[in-house]
Design an enzyme around this catalytic site. Structure first.
Site, mmCIF file in Angstrom:
data_model
loop_
_atom_site.group_PDB
_atom_site.id
_atom_site.type_symbol
_atom_site.label_atom_id
_atom_site.label_comp_id
_atom_site.label_asym_id
_atom_site.label_seq_id
_atom_site.Cartn_x
_atom_site.Cartn_y
_atom_site.Cartn_z
ATOM 1 N N CYS A 86 6.286 -29.256 24.441
ATOM 2 C CA CYS A 86 6.193 -27.836 24.801
ATOM 3 C C CYS A 86 7.560 -27.173 24.692
ATOM 4 C CB CYS A 86 5.589 -27.673 26.192
ATOM 5 S SG CYS A 86 6.433 -28.629 27.438
ATOM 6 N N GLU B 28 1.463 -41.791 34.160
ATOM 7 C CA GLU B 28 1.614 -40.445 34.715
ATOM 8 C C GLU B 28 2.273 -40.556 36.090
ATOM 9 O OE1 GLU B 28 0.965 -37.073 34.139
ATOM 10 O OE2 GLU B 28 1.510 -36.811 36.230
ATOM 11 N N GLN C 60 -4.272 -28.329 30.184
ATOM 12 C CA GLN C 60 -3.788 -27.223 29.340
ATOM 13 C C GLN C 60 -4.584 -25.952 29.621
ATOM 14 O OE1 GLN C 60 -1.270 -26.766 27.568
ATOM 15 N NE2 GLN C 60 -0.561 -28.681 26.677
ATOM 16 N N TYR D 280 3.084 -39.775 29.923
ATOM 17 C CA TYR D 280 2.921 -38.412 30.468
ATOM 18 C C TYR D 280 1.466 -37.975 30.234
ATOM 19 C CZ TYR D 280 7.996 -38.630 29.695
ATOM 20 O OH TYR D 280 9.312 -39.011 29.649
ATOM 21 N N ASP E 226 3.901 -36.855 25.727
ATOM 22 C CA ASP E 226 3.651 -35.426 25.929
ATOM 23 C C ASP E 226 4.428 -34.993 27.175
ATOM 24 O OD1 ASP E 226 2.666 -32.881 26.081
ATOM 25 O OD2 ASP E 226 0.570 -33.435 26.405
#
Ligand code: SAH
Length: 541
Positions: A406, A331, A281, A310, A379
């Protein structure tokens, strides 16, 4: 019908997802850049479509008290930020409002307010920059793309970046101009340097510089290094080879020209290794608050297994490890998974595992292998969860799902899908990780509805009062048999579902599995097989 180039008077009432103002003129929504809700304006129509129009403010008749003068001199041209024309109070209000509206309209919620974690500082927060490079009359420069184009707007001092980041950009541009290094031209697909990528650890202050090139070799690397080494924190220089046409910034091949090829940083008290491709981030302070909120909502206990889908380089996974029995991260980018394993090791975390693959497919695979997490964190990127992930969540049936998002629109869509599968949205918070830009993060807690538990309690009671058809074996005996012979744990609900399939009549209002009820988890095939074997063993089928 609105007429192009004509001037209209209107009041701005709302905002688009991209942060433009929306006014309604003759029943048509008109999108207005740099407008603030509540303002009365004269606008000029620039484009008319069937259901919307695009306009431009020509005069503000009634100014919003939230309007302010732009601190950034290139804000109007640069496509990087969206909100330099309004104060931060209005920006956070509109972001929280957007999350609320999406969840209500698309997620079927009825929220009256969504809290937002506002950022304490709107400047210098971005720990990653990707400057596209261009050249005019033989002089190279870097900045950001003008909104909706690939024209590079030169930006000498970007206010949301730390000064060190711009210092790297200036050093590289100086080197490029001095040694006449060629600059990439999209139109001809010729020229070498495409992007200057800078990542800086917010705590460590280490700097990774990655130059994205349309080729494998940079000239005069020593001269470049001597410039970069003057910048405090400069740690490593990497070349990313990107010879493809298109919008992807980084290429697939990375060559370390100086230093270790990665930097380190501290987040949530843990040390992380960060390569150019790893997701991390960009707003360190706010990311930490977001993760802390996610951890709090997860309500993890020492016996819990947590699945983090994720997971990137394992930030959330590892931040949850000390509270949990076991954490598993999934991931898709192999390099990030490598980083995640390394991050677990460097922090002495031994109860974490990572898998490389698509989140949905990996979760289905884990489910098949009997993994039943108590808490799942997701996420995902902006497109949200795919069908496999939703299916796996439904089958794994965790107690809690913490959804970090997001994009409020895809979040709301997925919340609606999870609600159909027996979950309830129990808490929501927006978080501002991108001050001055329209993006907004959200963290939601979805809790499993008690309905299946309720049914199972009834089933247990029913075992004391068996009907003729069931006298042969109790639920517990079936469970024990299945566990012993196949190693699988099965619930009363699953046994009831298989019994129903096999035509064993259950008493009304008791065991009857409501198989038509989509909220109930359905017995997976391997368990069904094992239960049938038990039923055969007890002579029930
Ligand atoms: N939770 C991490 C990363 C979130 S970003 C953090 O906060 O640091 C989203 C991550 O999902 C990225 O690392 C991206 O590479 C990964 N990703 C994208 N599509 C995926 C997929 N289909 N399956 C698994 N991971 C995926």
């Amino acid at each position: 019908m609105l007429v192009k180039n004509q001037i209209y008077e209107a009041v701005v009432t709302d905002y688009t997802a991209e942060g433009q103002g929306v006014a309604h003129v003759e029943g048509c929504a008109v999108f207005l850049p740099n407008a603030i809700a509540g303002e009365r304006v004269h606008l000029r129509i620039e484009k008319v479509q069937k259901t919307w129009a695009a306009g431009k403010i020509v005069e503000i008749l009634e100014k919003s008290p939230h309007r302010c003068s732009r601190e950034c001199p290139v804000a109007k041209l640069c496509g990087g930020c969206d909100f330099w024309h309004m104060d931060y109070e209005e920006e956070t209000r509109l972001k929280a409002e957007r999350v609320k509206t999406c969840l209500n309209r698309l997620g079927g919620e009825n929220l009256t307010e969504v809290p937002i974690l506002a950022a304490p500082d709107c400047r210098g927060y971005r720990n990653k920059a990707q400057y596209p490079v261009a050249a005019k009359k033989g002089r190279a420069y870097a900045g950001f793309f003008r909104a909706g184009t690939h024209d590079v707007v030169e930006n000498r001092r970007c206010l949301i970046l730390p000064e060190e980041s711009d210092a790297v950009k200036d050093a590289v541009i100086d080197y490029v101009n001095q040694f006449r290094v060629s600059v990439y031209d999209e139109a001809t697909h010729k020229g070498l340097l495409r992007h200057i990528y800078v990542r800086r650890g917010a705590v460590s202050k280490q700097i990774l510089v990655c130059l994205v090139c349309n080729g494998e070799k940079l000239p005069k690397v020593d001269a470049l290094l001597s410039r970069l080494q003057k910048i405090p924190g400069f740690t490593t220089l990497v070349l990313s080879v990107n010879t493809k046409k298109g919008n992807a910034v980084l290429g697939d091949k990375f060559v370390t020209l100086y230093g270790p090829g990665y930097i380190e940083d501290t987040l949530c008290g843990l040390n992380f290794r960060l390569s150019p491709r790893s997701f991390y981030q960009v707003n360190h302070h706010q990311a930490q608050r977001l993760y802390e909120t996610a951890i709090e909502k997860a309500g993890i206990t020492k016996n819990d297994t947590v699945l983090d889908l994720y997971c990137g380089v394992g930030t959330i996974t590892l931040a949850m490890a000390s509270a949990a029995g076991k954490v598993i991260g999934v991931e898709v980018i192999p390099q990030a998974v490598e980083d995640a394993w390394d991050n677990a090791k460097r922090n002495g975390i031994e109860n974490a595992e990572f898998f490389c693959g698509d989140a949905g497919q990996a979760a289905l695979e884990l489910e098949k292998n009997g993994v039943r997490p108590d808490v799942v964190v997701v996420d995902p990127p902006r497109k949200g969860l795919n069908a496999d992930t939703i299916e796996a969540l439904s089958r794994m049936s965790p107690r809690r799902i913490v959804y970090v998002s997001c994009d409020p629109a895809t979040l709301a869509r997925d919340v609606a899908l999870l609600k159909e599968r027996g979950y309830r949205l129990t808490s929501t918070a927006a978080a501002d990780l991108f001050p001055r830009c329209a993006h907004v993060e959200t963290v939601c807690l979805l809790s499993k509805l008690k309905s299946t538990q309720h049914i199972e309690v009834e089933l247990d009671m029913d075992e004391l009062d068996l009907t003729d058809a069931e006298k042969k074996a109790t639920y517990q005996e079936i469970k024990d048999y299945v566990l012993e012979h196949s190693g699988l744990k099965v619930s009363n609900l699953y046994i009831a579902q298989v019994k129903k399939k096999c035509g064993i009549i259950e008493r009304e209002n008791y065991n009857k599995p409501k198989s038509e009820d989509a909220k109930q988890p359905q017995c997976p095939p391997d368990k069904e097989k094992a239960i049938k074997e038990a039923l055969k063993h007890f002579g029930m089928i």
